[in-house]
Design a protein around this motif. Structure first.
Motif, PDB file in Angstrom:
ATOM      1  N   MET A   1      -7.001  -4.074  -8.093  1.00  9.32           N
ATOM      2  CA  MET A   1      -5.975  -3.117  -8.549  1.00  9.32           C
ATOM      3  C   MET A   1      -4.872  -2.999  -7.500  1.00  9.32           C
ATOM      4  SD  MET A   1      -5.390  -1.487 -11.236  1.00  9.32           S
ATOM      5  CE  MET A   1      -4.000  -0.467 -11.676  1.00  9.32           C
ATOM      6  N   ILE A   2      -5.283  -2.802  -6.256  1.00 13.20           N
ATOM      7  CA  ILE A   2      -4.285  -2.679  -5.192  1.00 13.20           C
ATOM      8  C   ILE A   2      -3.540  -4.002  -5.042  1.00 13.20           C
ATOM      9  CG2 ILE A   2      -4.004  -2.433  -2.682  1.00 13.20           C
ATOM     10  CD1 ILE A   2      -6.051  -0.215  -2.797  1.00 13.20           C
ATOM     11  N   ASP A   3      -4.288  -5.099  -5.184  1.00 15.39           N
ATOM     12  CA  ASP A   3      -3.664  -6.412  -5.114  1.00 15.39           C
ATOM     13  C   ASP A   3      -2.581  -6.554  -6.172  1.00 15.39           C
ATOM     14  OD1 ASP A   3      -5.023  -7.237  -3.028  1.00 15.39           O
ATOM     15  OD2 ASP A   3      -6.259  -8.754  -4.056  1.00 15.39           O
ATOM     16  N   GLN A   4      -2.910  -6.091  -7.372  1.00 14.79           N
ATOM     17  CA  GLN A   4      -1.959  -6.224  -8.466  1.00 14.79           C
ATOM     18  C   GLN A   4      -0.698  -5.407  -8.193  1.00 14.79           C
ATOM     19  OE1 GLN A   4      -2.501  -5.035 -12.675  1.00 14.79           O
ATOM     20  NE2 GLN A   4      -3.686  -6.929 -12.776  1.00 14.79           N
ATOM     21  N   GLN A   5      -0.898  -4.192  -7.679  1.00 15.26           N
ATOM     22  CA  GLN A   5       0.266  -3.351  -7.376  1.00 15.26           C
ATOM     23  C   GLN A   5       1.127  -3.985  -6.288  1.00 15.26           C
ATOM     24  OE1 GLN A   5      -0.917   0.626  -6.480  1.00 15.26           O
ATOM     25  NE2 GLN A   5      -0.844   1.255  -8.627  1.00 15.26           N
ATOM     26  N   LEU A   6       0.432  -4.544  -5.299  1.00 19.58           N
ATOM     27  CA  LEU A   6       1.152  -5.182  -4.204  1.00 19.58           C
ATOM     28  C   LEU A   6       1.957  -6.366  -4.739  1.00 19.58           C
ATOM     29  CD1 LEU A   6       0.297  -3.972  -1.326  1.00 19.58           C
ATOM     30  CD2 LEU A   6      -0.075  -6.379  -0.775  1.00 19.58           C
ATOM     31  N   GLY A   7       1.304  -7.115  -5.646  1.00 17.53           N
ATOM     32  CA  GLY A   7       1.969  -8.259  -6.265  1.00 17.53           C
ATOM     33  C   GLY A   7       3.209  -7.817  -7.028  1.00 17.53           C
ATOM     34  N   ALA A   8       3.051  -6.741  -7.800  1.00 15.44           N
ATOM     35  CA  ALA A   8       4.180  -6.239  -8.591  1.00 15.44           C
ATOM     36  C   ALA A   8       5.311  -5.805  -7.679  1.00 15.44           C
ATOM     37  CB  ALA A   8       3.722  -5.075  -9.470  1.00 15.44           C
ATOM     38  N   LEU A   9       4.953  -5.186  -6.566  1.00 10.39           N
ATOM     39  CA  LEU A   9       5.967  -4.745  -5.609  1.00 10.39           C
ATOM     40  C   LEU A   9       6.716  -5.954  -5.052  1.00 10.39           C
ATOM     41  CD1 LEU A   9       7.138  -2.328  -3.999  1.00 10.39           C
ATOM     42  CD2 LEU A   9       5.550  -2.951  -2.173  1.00 10.39           C
ATOM     43  N   PHE A  10       5.952  -7.001  -4.739  1.00  7.41           N
ATOM     44  CA  PHE A  10       6.586  -8.204  -4.196  1.00  7.41           C
ATOM     45  C   PHE A  10       7.564  -8.811  -5.206  1.00  7.41           C
ATOM     46  CE2 PHE A  10       6.889 -12.762  -3.601  1.00  7.41           C
ATOM     47  CZ  PHE A  10       7.325 -12.801  -2.286  1.00  7.41           C
ATOM     48  N   VAL A  11       7.122  -8.855  -6.468  1.00  6.25           N
ATOM     49  CA  VAL A  11       7.993  -9.397  -7.521  1.00  6.25           C
ATOM     50  C   VAL A  11       9.293  -8.595  -7.584  1.00  6.25           C
ATOM     51  CG1 VAL A  11       8.230  -9.744 -10.008  1.00  6.25           C
ATOM     52  CG2 VAL A  11       6.089 -10.324  -8.876  1.00  6.25           C
ATOM     53  N   GLN A  12       9.152  -7.248  -7.565  1.00  2.00           N
ATOM     54  CA  GLN A  12      10.359  -6.409  -7.644  1.00  2.00           C
ATOM     55  C   GLN A  12      11.269  -6.637  -6.441  1.00  2.00           C
ATOM     56  OE1 GLN A  12      11.450  -4.849 -10.180  1.00  2.00           O
ATOM     57  NE2 GLN A  12       9.613  -5.241 -11.382  1.00  2.00           N
ATOM     58  N   LEU A  13      10.653  -6.767  -5.251  1.00  2.00           N
ATOM     59  CA  LEU A  13      11.462  -6.992  -4.049  1.00  2.00           C
ATOM     60  C   LEU A  13      12.214  -8.314  -4.149  1.00  2.00           C
ATOM     61  CD1 LEU A  13       9.153  -5.728  -1.157  1.00  2.00           C
ATOM     62  CD2 LEU A  13      11.270  -4.694  -2.007  1.00  2.00           C
TER      63      LEU A  13
END
Lengths: 474, 126
Positions: A1-13
């Motif tokens: 779950m945290i991985d997914q959020q981190l991934g989403a954050l990276f995509v947005q960045l």
């Protein structure tokens, strides 16, 4: 779950970085010396956006993506490297087609996807999806027609038939009605195939609109058409962003939309059309009938390349007005040779570029730049119009309507009010032209009948080459 | 200019954070997200207008090629379609879309660079 959020954050960045790169890259284009680096930055932004997307958690398999990327690169790279500069208008038109094709496919696929989801796409998403597919589809066929006209496999003359306006209006209203119905009925109801049929029919009608929109438009109006399609392609991409909730698409699409929109306005101004007239695609055709001033009783003076060489060779201040005829004759290299020769002999040479000279915005600039004419020799209408009065010889090469004084002093002329280059103010005018045919507006050009004007008939390339040889012999 | 840009990037970042928080089933969040998207569109369109009106006619053809390459950002949406867990025909549509958009990305940036490389000033006399 945290991985997914981190991934989403990276995509947005990555997307935010890409947006900034696009904007800064376009800012680079405001000056010729920063333009190249700016565009390289924009390309880096694009790579960033692609890498970000590849990390999207929704993606489960990569084989289709890979095939698409490889095929696209295999076609795009040679196109980018090999297309000659003279074919640039066609290349831009066809690239609008590819962009619109991608957008339309995404629109259709997302529509199918959302229909299967609980609750359907909803009103707002349906508005975006419909807009995306409508504009995408009409840009596909519209760009293809523009490509055909520029490439020459579709006639460059306006194609008209009786009742055309009525047919066009019916098709357009049909597509809009289907769009409205889709939005109002929640994409045609959650069950049954009504929605799919409506959506399919709307897409087909949009494809037809693209054809009927461009068919009645003549070759010389292409700068407006290409700019307009540029804007449509951008708006469709932006709508995709709204449909799938992706900001980078919204930003990039808005930038493209704004650019196409501005260019369309500039082009329609330079052609003396109201922007509304352009927006509704009601251009072309009508004005062809007007040829109200006849050339009867007027005579032109024709000169030989030797005569022209005498005048040009001893001139101190020369302005060249290039037009589409120069591009057709591939005369730009000969023209550059002439320019260098004049400079070597101590004269000053400048180029006056009308906004709609050629088949797309900035067409002449690219051709002359390719022929190694330094860009500080190229001037646009506002910069150079006051300079004609002080120039010894103005040389008009393959341009016609954009030099017609009737635009200034004959309220009855169909081009009255159009901004023109003040060639008639020059001390002498030499017009290089194949024959006495009228320009695209179908009207006589009084400039050709002035006492100060000499006509130099022939193919621009061979005539200019002869003039160059004669000047060398002076 | 740079401040405008920073404002926009900052606003977009903040708004994105707001928009992506909360569960997607929450309808008020959904509307917020759509409002945010309209903000993003407006700000980008204004920025685009400001910058592009300053592009000289000299560079209008490269501008067109460049914006065309940039608008091939629809590649991003196409990639998701081609790779997500969807029916096969959707993946294939996505693949075609990826190919079409890639043509524009690669071809567009290459050709823009080729054009811009040609624009030279008069060489200073040696």
């Amino acid at each position: 779950m945290i991985d997914q959020q981190l991934g989403a954050l990276f995509v947005q960045l990555a997307y935010i970085g890409a947006s900034a790169a696009f904007i800064l890259g376009l800012r680079g284009l405001t000056k010729p010396d920063t333009a190249r680096r700016g565009m390289q930055l924009a390309a880096v932004g694009m790579v960033l956006a692609i890498i970000g997307t590849l990390l999207n958690h929704e993606i489960v398999s990569y084989q289709f993506i890979l095939i698409g990327l490889v095929v696209g690169t295999a076609i795009g790279l040679p196109m980018g490297l090999l297309v000659p500069m003279t074919a640039m208008p066609q290349r831009i038109a066809v690239s609008h087609m590819f962009g619109a094709l991608a957008v339309t496919l995404v629109g259709i696929a997302e529509f199918i996807h959302y229909r299967e989801a609980v609750g359907g796409p909803g009103v707002v998403k349906m508005v975006a999806l419909g807009f995306e597919t409508l504009f995408g589809a009409l840009t596909i066929t519209g760009s293809f027609m523009a490509f055909g006209k520029l490439q020459g496999f579709v006639t460059g003359r306006p194609v008209t038939f009786p009742g055309q306006k009525l047919v066009n209006a019916a098709v357009f209203l049909g597509a809009v009605a289907l769009y409205a119905a889709l939005v109002l009925t929640q994409s045609g109801g959650a069950t049954g195939d009504a929605g799919l049929v409506m959506f399919g029919l709307m897409t087909v009608l949009a494809l037809v609109i693209g054809v009927t929109l461009v068919l009645p438009i003549g070759g010389a109006d292409m700068p407006v058409v290409v700019s307009l399609l540029n804007s449509y392609a951008g708006l469709a991409a932006s709508a995709t962003g709204f449909a799938i909730g992706n900001n980078i698409l919204i930003v990039a699409g808005a930038l493209d939309g704004a650019s196409g929109f501005i260019l369309s306005i500039l082009m329609s101004k330079a052609m003396n059309r109201s922007f509304a007239n352009v927006l509704f695609g009601a251009f072309g055709g009508e004005k062809a009938a007007a040829s109200h001033k006849s050339a009867e009783g007027l005579t032109t003076r024709s000169v030989t390349p030797e005569d022209a060489a005498m005048r040009i060779g001893y001139a101190r201040n020369v302005i060249v007005v290039p037009g589409y005829g120069m591009a057709v004759a591939q005369a730009q290299h000969a023209v550059r040779e002439l320019a260098e020769l004049i400079e070597k002999r101590g004269g000053r040479i400048r180029f006056a570029i009308h906004p709609v000279a050629g088949r797309m915005p900035g067409h002449m600039n690219v051709l002359l730049a390719e022929a190694n004419v330094p860009y500080d020799h190229l001037f646009d209408l506002d910069e150079i119009n006051g300079e004609f009065a002080a120039c010894d010889v103005a040389i008009v090469i393959g341009a016609n309507d954009v030099t017609n004084p009737a635009a200034k002093d004959d309220p009855g002329s169909p081009i009255y009010g159009m901004p023109i280059l003040n060639v008639q103010d020059a001390e002498q005018v030499i017009v290089v032209k194949r024959g006495m045919a009228t320009g695209f507006a179908g009207i006589e050009n009084e400039l050709f009948y002035l006492d100060k004007t000499s006509m130099l008939f022939g193919d621009a390339k061979s005539v200019i080459t002869q003039v160059v040889a004669e000047i060398k012999a002076l | 200019m740079v401040t405008t840009l920073l404002t926009i990037v900052g606003a977009a970042a903040a708004l994105t954070a707001v928009a992506t928080s909360g569960t997607p089933t929450d309808s008020s969040t959904l509307i917020d997200a759509q409002i945010v998207e309209i903000y993003v569109f407006l700000l980008a369109a204004f920025t685009g207008f400001q910058i592009i009106t300053k592009v000289p006619p000299l560079l209008h053809t490269p501008l067109m090629a460049a914006t065309n390459a940039i608008s091939a950002i629809s590649l991003v949406a196409s990639i998701v379609l081609a790779g997500a867990e969807r029916p096969l025909f959707i993946n294939i549509m996505g693949m075609v879309a990826v190919a079409a958009a890639t043509i524009n990305v690669v071809g567009g940036f290459v050709i823009t660079d080729r054009m811009l490389k040609m624009f030279k000033k008069t060489e200073a006399p040696k």
